[in-house]
Design a protein around this motif. Structure first.
Motif, PDB file in Angstrom:
ATOM      1  N   VAL B 287     -19.750  33.172   3.301  1.00 50.12           N
ATOM      2  CA  VAL B 287     -18.706  32.148   3.228  1.00 50.12           C
ATOM      3  C   VAL B 287     -18.228  32.036   1.777  1.00 50.12           C
ATOM      4  O   VAL B 287     -19.058  31.911   0.869  1.00 50.12           O
ATOM      5  CB  VAL B 287     -19.246  30.777   3.691  1.00 50.12           C
ATOM      6  CG1 VAL B 287     -18.180  29.692   3.549  1.00 50.12           C
ATOM      7  CG2 VAL B 287     -19.739  30.851   5.135  1.00 50.12           C
ATOM      8  N   ARG B 288     -16.893  32.071   1.567  1.00 46.21           N
ATOM      9  CA  ARG B 288     -16.367  31.991   0.196  1.00 46.21           C
ATOM     10  C   ARG B 288     -15.159  31.056   0.116  1.00 46.21           C
ATOM     11  O   ARG B 288     -14.354  30.985   1.041  1.00 46.21           O
ATOM     12  CB  ARG B 288     -15.936  33.384  -0.292  1.00 46.21           C
ATOM     13  CG  ARG B 288     -17.022  34.435  -0.072  1.00 46.21           C
ATOM     14  CD  ARG B 288     -16.723  35.711  -0.812  1.00 46.21           C
ATOM     15  NE  ARG B 288     -17.552  36.791  -0.264  1.00 46.21           N
ATOM     16  CZ  ARG B 288     -17.815  37.941  -0.878  1.00 46.21           C
ATOM     17  NH1 ARG B 288     -17.309  38.151  -2.083  1.00 46.21           N
ATOM     18  NH2 ARG B 288     -18.564  38.864  -0.323  1.00 46.21           N
ATOM     19  N   HIS B 289     -15.059  30.382  -1.010  1.00 46.36           N
ATOM     20  CA  HIS B 289     -13.909  29.502  -1.234  1.00 46.36           C
ATOM     21  C   HIS B 289     -13.817  29.194  -2.722  1.00 46.36           C
ATOM     22  O   HIS B 289     -14.831  29.179  -3.415  1.00 46.36           O
ATOM     23  CB  HIS B 289     -14.066  28.195  -0.442  1.00 46.36           C
ATOM     24  CG  HIS B 289     -12.765  27.467  -0.231  1.00 46.36           C
ATOM     25  ND1 HIS B 289     -12.142  26.745  -1.216  1.00 46.36           N
ATOM     26  CD2 HIS B 289     -11.972  27.359   0.862  1.00 46.36           C
ATOM     27  CE1 HIS B 289     -11.020  26.217  -0.739  1.00 46.36           C
ATOM     28  NE2 HIS B 289     -10.894  26.575   0.525  1.00 46.36           N
ATOM     29  N   LEU B 290     -12.596  28.942  -3.176  1.00 40.98           N
ATOM     30  CA  LEU B 290     -12.410  28.554  -4.577  1.00 40.98           C
ATOM     31  C   LEU B 290     -12.906  27.142  -4.826  1.00 40.98           C
ATOM     32  O   LEU B 290     -13.171  26.773  -5.966  1.00 40.98           O
ATOM     33  CB  LEU B 290     -10.918  28.615  -4.943  1.00 40.98           C
ATOM     34  CG  LEU B 290     -10.416  29.921  -5.531  1.00 40.98           C
ATOM     35  CD1 LEU B 290      -8.976  29.740  -5.980  1.00 40.98           C
ATOM     36  CD2 LEU B 290     -11.276  30.360  -6.711  1.00 40.98           C
ATOM     37  N   ASP B 291     -12.987  26.352  -3.767  1.00 42.19           N
ATOM     38  CA  ASP B 291     -13.421  24.967  -3.901  1.00 42.19           C
ATOM     39  C   ASP B 291     -14.872  24.854  -3.426  1.00 42.19           C
ATOM     40  O   ASP B 291     -15.166  25.087  -2.249  1.00 42.19           O
ATOM     41  CB  ASP B 291     -12.502  24.064  -3.073  1.00 42.19           C
ATOM     42  CG  ASP B 291     -12.860  22.598  -3.231  1.00 42.19           C
ATOM     43  OD1 ASP B 291     -12.183  21.912  -4.010  1.00 42.19           O
ATOM     44  OD2 ASP B 291     -13.844  22.159  -2.583  1.00 42.19           O
ATOM     45  N   ASP B 292     -15.762  24.491  -4.360  1.00 41.55           N
ATOM     46  CA  ASP B 292     -17.186  24.468  -4.021  1.00 41.55           C
ATOM     47  C   ASP B 292     -17.502  23.473  -2.907  1.00 41.55           C
ATOM     48  O   ASP B 292     -18.315  23.743  -2.025  1.00 41.55           O
ATOM     49  CB  ASP B 292     -18.017  24.143  -5.264  1.00 41.55           C
ATOM     50  CG  ASP B 292     -18.073  25.328  -6.236  1.00 41.55           C
ATOM     51  OD1 ASP B 292     -17.810  26.465  -5.798  1.00 41.55           O
ATOM     52  OD2 ASP B 292     -18.366  25.101  -7.421  1.00 41.55           O
ATOM     53  N   ALA B 293     -16.853  22.309  -2.948  1.00 46.06           N
ATOM     54  CA  ALA B 293     -17.145  21.293  -1.935  1.00 46.06           C
ATOM     55  C   ALA B 293     -16.718  21.771  -0.544  1.00 46.06           C
ATOM     56  O   ALA B 293     -17.429  21.573   0.451  1.00 46.06           O
ATOM     57  CB  ALA B 293     -16.440  19.979  -2.287  1.00 46.06           C
ATOM     58  N   ALA B 294     -15.566  22.430  -0.473  1.00 41.54           N
ATOM     59  CA  ALA B 294     -15.088  22.943   0.816  1.00 41.54           C
ATOM     60  C   ALA B 294     -16.044  24.008   1.349  1.00 41.54           C
ATOM     61  O   ALA B 294     -16.345  24.066   2.546  1.00 41.54           O
ATOM     62  CB  ALA B 294     -13.683  23.524   0.662  1.00 41.54           C
ATOM     63  N   ARG B 295     -16.523  24.853   0.440  1.00 40.72           N
ATOM     64  CA  ARG B 295     -17.457  25.914   0.857  1.00 40.72           C
ATOM     65  C   ARG B 295     -18.764  25.311   1.346  1.00 40.72           C
ATOM     66  O   ARG B 295     -19.284  25.683   2.397  1.00 40.72           O
ATOM     67  CB  ARG B 295     -17.707  26.855  -0.325  1.00 40.72           C
ATOM     68  CG  ARG B 295     -18.774  27.906  -0.094  1.00 40.72           C
ATOM     69  CD  ARG B 295     -18.881  28.862  -1.288  1.00 40.72           C
ATOM     70  NE  ARG B 295     -18.973  28.170  -2.557  1.00 40.72           N
ATOM     71  CZ  ARG B 295     -20.090  27.667  -3.079  1.00 40.72           C
ATOM     72  NH1 ARG B 295     -21.225  27.783  -2.425  1.00 40.72           N
ATOM     73  NH2 ARG B 295     -20.078  27.047  -4.238  1.00 40.72           N
ATOM     74  N   GLU B 296     -19.286  24.359   0.595  1.00 40.92           N
ATOM     75  CA  GLU B 296     -20.571  23.781   0.988  1.00 40.92           C
ATOM     76  C   GLU B 296     -20.467  23.013   2.306  1.00 40.92           C
ATOM     77  O   GLU B 296     -21.396  23.032   3.121  1.00 40.92           O
ATOM     78  CB  GLU B 296     -21.106  22.892  -0.143  1.00 40.92           C
ATOM     79  CG  GLU B 296     -21.691  23.742  -1.287  1.00 40.92           C
ATOM     80  CD  GLU B 296     -21.740  23.006  -2.624  1.00 40.92           C
ATOM     81  OE1 GLU B 296     -21.532  21.773  -2.634  1.00 40.92           O
ATOM     82  OE2 GLU B 296     -21.972  23.681  -3.648  1.00 40.92           O
ATOM     83  N   ALA B 297     -19.330  22.365   2.529  1.00 39.84           N
ATOM     84  CA  ALA B 297     -19.138  21.653   3.796  1.00 39.84           C
ATOM     85  C   ALA B 297     -19.103  22.637   4.966  1.00 39.84           C
ATOM     86  O   ALA B 297     -19.683  22.382   6.028  1.00 39.84           O
ATOM     87  CB  ALA B 297     -17.840  20.841   3.749  1.00 39.84           C
ATOM     88  N   ALA B 298     -18.447  23.768   4.751  1.00 40.64           N
ATOM     89  CA  ALA B 298     -18.371  24.767   5.824  1.00 40.64           C
ATOM     90  C   ALA B 298     -19.751  25.335   6.142  1.00 40.64           C
ATOM     91  O   ALA B 298     -20.112  25.511   7.312  1.00 40.64           O
ATOM     92  CB  ALA B 298     -17.415  25.898   5.429  1.00 40.64           C
TER      93      ALA B 298
END
Lengths: 409, 409
Positions: B287-298
């Motif tokens: 799982v990857r995202h530029l936004d850490d919070a969005a990634r951790e929620a996913a």
């Protein structure tokens, strides 16, 4: 009263002891592996031939190496014959009851038999699992006359042709056609076998009456997409073969209703790295049902579903049919006798289909067939953990003896 | 006018020629494999050191074996330094541009440079892929001061410890701490790299401005069920590990919205036979995202989903976190300069995140970073088919030169 007062319980103990002795005949140290025609199968057959002789049977091997014992009623040659039996070969690292139990229970019933208005033949087929040559039901196909002579040229992993293996085993490849059992005088074929499933255990029953042997389709399905970096390819630009395969896996399960069973047992992903979008996913689809039309409809639906999944994702899909065999129904008349025998033995009657193939399916080419399943621990088979209880084996002997009684009335 | 009139097109041809010459430095015949510290990497570094010297740079290797060239403006020692570069190691059976393109474009820009109010250092990092020791970013971590000395004891597949490999390469394991680049005088680090994805090709653009490097979670998920015969176990009595895994695969894809990318790249089934209900299914989740919070929620959502799937099917599930790295943002100030340079070069400006990791992420520990992506054919990387066009490389040289100009104003 054709059967003696030798108790099923005493004979069940003998059956389990004999199963242990057969299990010692193995190609591999420390585990049971007994494919078609090595010395281990000859040793197992020799044991069975000896027990057949002890039971007063005329015992022999036929041209493929099946062990056959014939019991004639005391009054002289009978006009008709009932066939019993199962197989003596195993898978690799096998259990000791799949196949052998049916031969040994049949033998035990003959040992109890004092009189009958028909003869009984017990078969110990030389190959049902097909491990050595990829030809399942080799032994019963010779007896049923469905053997394909082209198979004689097949070679095992060591390069040994089947014809040479038969000859080395003491058989005669040229005489296989003559080993076909004449069907005119047959009353039918009855096979006792471990269930290889969990239904009887779940129902808390020792035995069950088989309604038929399910037809089966096997297919290999391959989705082909485009590989890519798991971090750099946006979701909208992906053509991920595994997600398509996953959709089909859930569709296969969802389609399995009303007695249909459907399974994806294999799934391989390429290239198969955590940071690479899957380019290819290959899966097996196995569909079985007692009703051929229901099975064929399900296969057609799933094939269409695979096409639709691939189409919606811009993937290619290939559906390759690997195998398709029709269902075989058990004889209603013989089932009625089996059910009555189960009830007479004091057990609740349950009917269940056989999802696995058995020699009985091939023997149906000669006439009526019936099967009695025996509860096995955890539904486990093809595994050293395969287990039955003496109590359940005693019920199987009791029920099969009662069937002999009923057919003799 | 600090840059010469040597055209980007002429220098782009030289860059492609040099990439071909570097590709000839390989550990394996017939394909490009250049891990950390074998003679093939030394040979590639020697070529780069020679080109650095030809460009008037002071060239050296540091204690880990990174190649470093320093250009000083004609007027004498500069007060500040801009860092450029990328890596010279490759994966197995690699392409010739991943890493090397950034070093060669940086060199080309120095070759065009006649004056600037700052010095320029070009790095060719000795290890970014981490193939030999499982330690990605080895080269840049020494420069950035984040190197973990415990890694010196790691051994490669042949049993060679990293410390010994460094020494054999001419480096000095004892001097690694001293190779850390002092951050006080730095203007920042700018890296040119092939995109390794299909976005620029889809947008029909030669280059793109990177907004940041996505954070990443990797996990291994195992569903454990109960094996069984595909024909004999009714659907209601099954505990099929693969169907559970398939549900999670589709859930992973469905959760990837709003810039999140999520991938199952590996899935293994045991025992993996067409006629056996799967007992275990093991899959990777990335799982990857530029936004850490969005990634951790996913990740939290998917972990809960795996638990719910297992629970509803009577399975066990284990979720093992393998890796978790935070996102790194590119410097808004440097991005503004890059975007202006792209516009000056006559190209449409597009911003895109980097889903793959790069040396720039490690170099962010020293200060501001920026990255310019170059279109690559089909988005393909880590493969011999990796390709760029001379036209696009010329744009990358032009844009990077313009950034040097802009920073010098």
């Amino acid at each position: 009263m054709p059967t003696t007062d030798v108790s099923p319980a005493a004979l069940a103990a003998a059956v389990l002891d004999r199963a242990d002795r057969l299990a010692a005949c193995s190609e591999e140290p420390g585990r049971l592996t007994r494919r078609f025609a090595p010395p281990a199968l000859a040793a197992a057959g020799d044991l069975v031939l000896g027990w057949m002789g002890d039971a007063g049977m005329t015992a022999r091997r036929d041209a493929i190496g099946n062990v056959v014992g014939r019991w004639e009623p005391p009054g002289g040659a009978a006009a008709s014959t009932l066939l019993l039996g199962s197989h003596l070969d195993t898978v690799r690292d096998a259990g000791r009851y799949d196949g052998m139990l049916g031969v040994l229970v049949a033998l035990a019933c003959v040992e109890r038999l004092r009189d009958a208005p028909f003869a009984v033949e017990v078969f110990g087929f030389a190959d049902e699992e097909g491990v050595r040559y990829g030809t399942a039901y080799l032994g019963s196909s010779v007896v049923a006359g469905t053997f394909d002579r082209d198979a004689l040229g097949r070679r095992d992993a060591d390069g040994v042709a089947m014809a040479d293996a038969i000859a080395a085993f003491g058989g005669d490849p040229a005489a296989l056609d003559g080993a076909r059992r004449d069907r005119e005088d047959l009353l039918g074929y009855v096979e006792v076998h471990i269930e290889q499933g969990p239904v009887l255990e779940a129902e808390d029953l020792p035995v069950g009456v088989v309604t038929g042997i399910a037809g089966q389709n096997r297919a290999e399905v391959t989705f082909a997409g485009v590989p890519g970096h798991a971090g750099t390819v946006p979701m909208a630009l992906r053509r991920d073969a595994l997600v398509a395969a996953a959709e089909l896996v859930t569709a296969v399960e969802a389609r399995a209703t009303d007695g249909l069973v459907a399974t994806v047992g294999e799934l391989r992903v390429e290239p198969g790295a955590s940071n690479v979008i899957p380019a290819r996913a290959r899966l097996s689809v196995d569909v079985r049902h007692l009703d051929d039309a229901a099975r064929e409809a399900a296969v057609a639906d799933l094939r269409e579903r695979a096409r639709a999944i691939a189409s919606s994702r811009g993937l290619d899909v290939a559906w390759t049919a690997v195998q398709a065999t029709g269902a075989v129904a058990c004889s209603p008349a013989l089932m009625t006798e089996l059910e009555a025998a189960v009830a007479d033995a004091g057990a609740r009657v349950v009917r269940l289909p056989s999802g696995a193939g058995h020699d009985a399916a091939v023997m149906s080419n000669l006439g009526d067939i019936a099967m009695l399943f025996v509860r096995c621990a955890g539904g486990i088979s093809h595994n050293p953990a395969e287990a039955v209880t003496a109590q359940d084996v005693a019920v199987a002997i009791d029920v099969t003896s009662r069937v002999l009684d009923r057919l003799g009335r």
